[in-house]
Design a protein around this motif. Sequence first.
Motif, mmCIF file in Angstrom:
data_model
loop_
_atom_site.group_PDB
_atom_site.id
_atom_site.type_symbol
_atom_site.label_atom_id
_atom_site.label_comp_id
_atom_site.label_asym_id
_atom_site.label_seq_id
_atom_site.Cartn_x
_atom_site.Cartn_y
_atom_site.Cartn_z
ATOM 1 N N PRO A 141 -17.285 -7.535 23.645
ATOM 2 C CA PRO A 141 -18.581 -7.959 23.248
ATOM 3 C C PRO A 141 -19.446 -8.756 24.210
ATOM 4 N N VAL A 142 -20.723 -9.153 23.761
ATOM 5 C CA VAL A 142 -21.806 -9.933 24.546
ATOM 6 C C VAL A 142 -22.322 -10.478 23.499
ATOM 7 N N LEU A 143 -22.803 -11.748 24.133
ATOM 8 C CA LEU A 143 -23.493 -12.648 23.087
ATOM 9 C C LEU A 143 -25.053 -12.618 23.604
ATOM 10 N N SER A 144 -26.092 -12.405 23.004
ATOM 11 C CA SER A 144 -27.366 -12.104 23.511
ATOM 12 C C SER A 144 -28.259 -12.298 22.088
ATOM 13 N N GLU A 145 -29.473 -13.159 22.382
ATOM 14 C CA GLU A 145 -30.329 -13.370 21.440
ATOM 15 C C GLU A 145 -30.008 -13.690 20.064
ATOM 16 N N GLY A 146 -28.913 -14.248 19.901
ATOM 17 C CA GLY A 146 -28.249 -14.326 18.511
ATOM 18 C C GLY A 146 -27.626 -13.312 17.985
ATOM 19 N N TYR A 147 -27.140 -12.365 18.671
ATOM 20 C CA TYR A 147 -26.420 -11.489 18.393
ATOM 21 C C TYR A 147 -25.271 -11.275 19.118
ATOM 22 N N LEU A 148 -23.792 -10.998 18.208
ATOM 23 C CA LEU A 148 -22.794 -10.599 18.989
ATOM 24 C C LEU A 148 -22.821 -9.189 19.057
ATOM 25 N N VAL A 149 -22.684 -8.485 20.214
ATOM 26 C CA VAL A 149 -22.942 -7.141 20.297
ATOM 27 C C VAL A 149 -21.563 -6.369 21.000
ATOM 28 N N GLY B 149 -20.817 7.451 20.021
ATOM 29 C CA GLY B 149 -20.533 6.118 20.176
ATOM 30 C C GLY B 149 -20.628 5.356 21.679
ATOM 31 N N VAL B 150 -20.086 4.396 21.775
ATOM 32 C CA VAL B 150 -20.041 3.621 23.127
ATOM 33 C C VAL B 150 -18.674 3.100 23.327
ATOM 34 N N SER B 151 -17.992 3.583 24.513
ATOM 35 C CA SER B 151 -16.782 2.920 24.747
ATOM 36 C C SER B 151 -16.858 1.804 25.836
ATOM 37 N N THR B 152 -17.721 1.920 26.640
ATOM 38 C CA THR B 152 -17.726 1.227 27.794
ATOM 39 C C THR B 152 -18.096 -0.172 27.277
ATOM 40 N N ARG B 153 -18.088 -1.213 28.272
ATOM 41 C CA ARG B 153 -18.563 -2.619 27.818
ATOM 42 C C ARG B 153 -20.182 -2.580 27.845
ATOM 43 N N VAL B 154 -20.681 -3.434 27.025
ATOM 44 C CA VAL B 154 -22.089 -3.588 27.290
ATOM 45 C C VAL B 154 -22.247 -4.863 28.275
ATOM 46 N N ALA B 155 -23.608 -4.460 28.911
ATOM 47 C CA ALA B 155 -23.911 -5.269 30.261
ATOM 48 C C ALA B 155 -25.178 -5.891 29.602
ATOM 49 N N PRO B 156 -24.909 -7.268 29.620
ATOM 50 C CA PRO B 156 -26.388 -8.328 29.475
ATOM 51 C C PRO B 156 -27.267 -8.370 30.622
ATOM 52 N N GLY B 157 -28.314 -8.521 30.411
ATOM 53 C CA GLY B 157 -29.626 -8.560 31.411
ATOM 54 C C GLY B 157 -30.425 -9.992 31.046
ATOM 55 N N SER C 17 -33.711 -11.907 30.076
ATOM 56 C CA SER C 17 -34.802 -11.868 28.831
ATOM 57 C C SER C 17 -34.463 -11.073 27.705
ATOM 58 N N GLY C 18 -33.267 -11.176 27.238
ATOM 59 C CA GLY C 18 -32.779 -10.509 26.044
ATOM 60 C C GLY C 18 -32.430 -8.901 26.062
ATOM 61 N N MET C 19 -32.265 -8.341 27.319
ATOM 62 C CA MET C 19 -31.996 -7.261 27.574
ATOM 63 C C MET C 19 -30.391 -6.834 27.515
ATOM 64 N N SER D 185 -23.625 5.394 26.746
ATOM 65 C CA SER D 185 -22.961 5.950 25.426
ATOM 66 C C SER D 185 -22.166 7.157 26.027
ATOM 67 N N ASN D 186 -21.153 7.748 25.178
ATOM 68 C CA ASN D 186 -20.003 8.493 25.094
ATOM 69 C C ASN D 186 -20.789 10.055 25.630
ATOM 70 N N LEU D 187 -21.941 10.247 25.576
ATOM 71 C CA LEU D 187 -22.878 11.432 25.846
ATOM 72 C C LEU D 187 -23.284 11.134 27.211
ATOM 73 N N GLY D 188 -23.119 10.186 27.924
ATOM 74 C CA GLY D 188 -23.470 10.096 29.249
ATOM 75 C C GLY D 188 -24.934 9.597 29.482
ATOM 76 N N PHE D 189 -25.424 8.888 28.362
ATOM 77 C CA PHE D 189 -26.820 8.265 28.582
ATOM 78 C C PHE D 189 -26.923 6.745 28.699
ATOM 79 N N VAL D 190 -27.628 6.187 29.618
ATOM 80 C CA VAL D 190 -27.549 4.784 29.772
ATOM 81 C C VAL D 190 -28.944 4.299 29.170
ATOM 82 N N TYR D 191 -28.854 3.328 28.076
ATOM 83 C CA TYR D 191 -29.697 2.848 27.139
ATOM 84 C C TYR D 191 -29.944 1.333 27.659
ATOM 85 N N ALA D 192 -31.506 1.064 27.656
ATOM 86 C CA ALA D 192 -31.711 -0.227 27.682
ATOM 87 C C ALA D 192 -32.361 -0.758 26.507
ATOM 88 N N LEU D 193 -31.638 -1.957 25.968
ATOM 89 C CA LEU D 193 -32.338 -2.321 24.478
ATOM 90 C C LEU D 193 -32.661 -3.803 24.475
#
Length: 224
Positions: free
Chosen positions: A158-166, A192-200, A202-204, A209-217
């Motif tokens: 998990p990662v902690l960002s902007e008041g969330y545990l993701v 789903g998502v199997s790899t670790r989430v990377a924090p960036g 300013s809250g990014m 994803s397991n379909l091979g797409f990278v998402y920025a949230l």
Amino acid sequence: SNTLYAVDAKTGAWKWQYRREMPGGFTIRGVSAPTVRDGIAYVGFSDGALVALRVSDGVAVWERMLSTSLGPFIDVDTTPVFDDAGHLFAASVKDGVSSVDPETGTVLWTRPLSNVTSLVAQGEVVYATGSGKVTALMAADGRTLWSVSLGEDAAGQPVLSEGYLVAPTVRGLIFIDPALGRTVLRWDPGQGVSTRVAPGRSGMVYALSNLGFVYALDLAETRG
């Protein structure tokens, strides 16, 4: 191969290596990454040991078995983490989460919490993820603050960002309020998502994803 290698960052030349024997029977598919602090590398091994090694020469400062019982799945696959007070934490998949004195390797407390494969610490709290649940523990004594059931799912690092545990799961990302232990939302980009989430900055946060797409949230925007 249950071996930690040190190489020269500029040339790639081998410096030293430290190896432990692989245990017999079943082990968990996973591996601890070393955490380096004040010239010491802390790393877990599949035989249930947590080891502190001098980064200068690879000499073991101390070795501590976090798995004291016999049988399969004694791995220490968590990457060791430190809290704000300088306490060290790691987990055996079979025996649970332990707080360890980083100087001596003395185990200060152990919380029997099976199947933990990832840890993150912030302030006075340690968050543990793995098969079936996400748990928040008091760093001082291991007392359970809350636990969120995942059913048959498993949560990754998990990662902690902007008041969330993701935390990533095979059904997508779960967003937990770390103060209340309540799942705020789930987000599944597909498979789903199997790899670790990377924090960036300013809250990014970034997720593959397991379909091979990278998402920025943008989590800061959700708070707005």
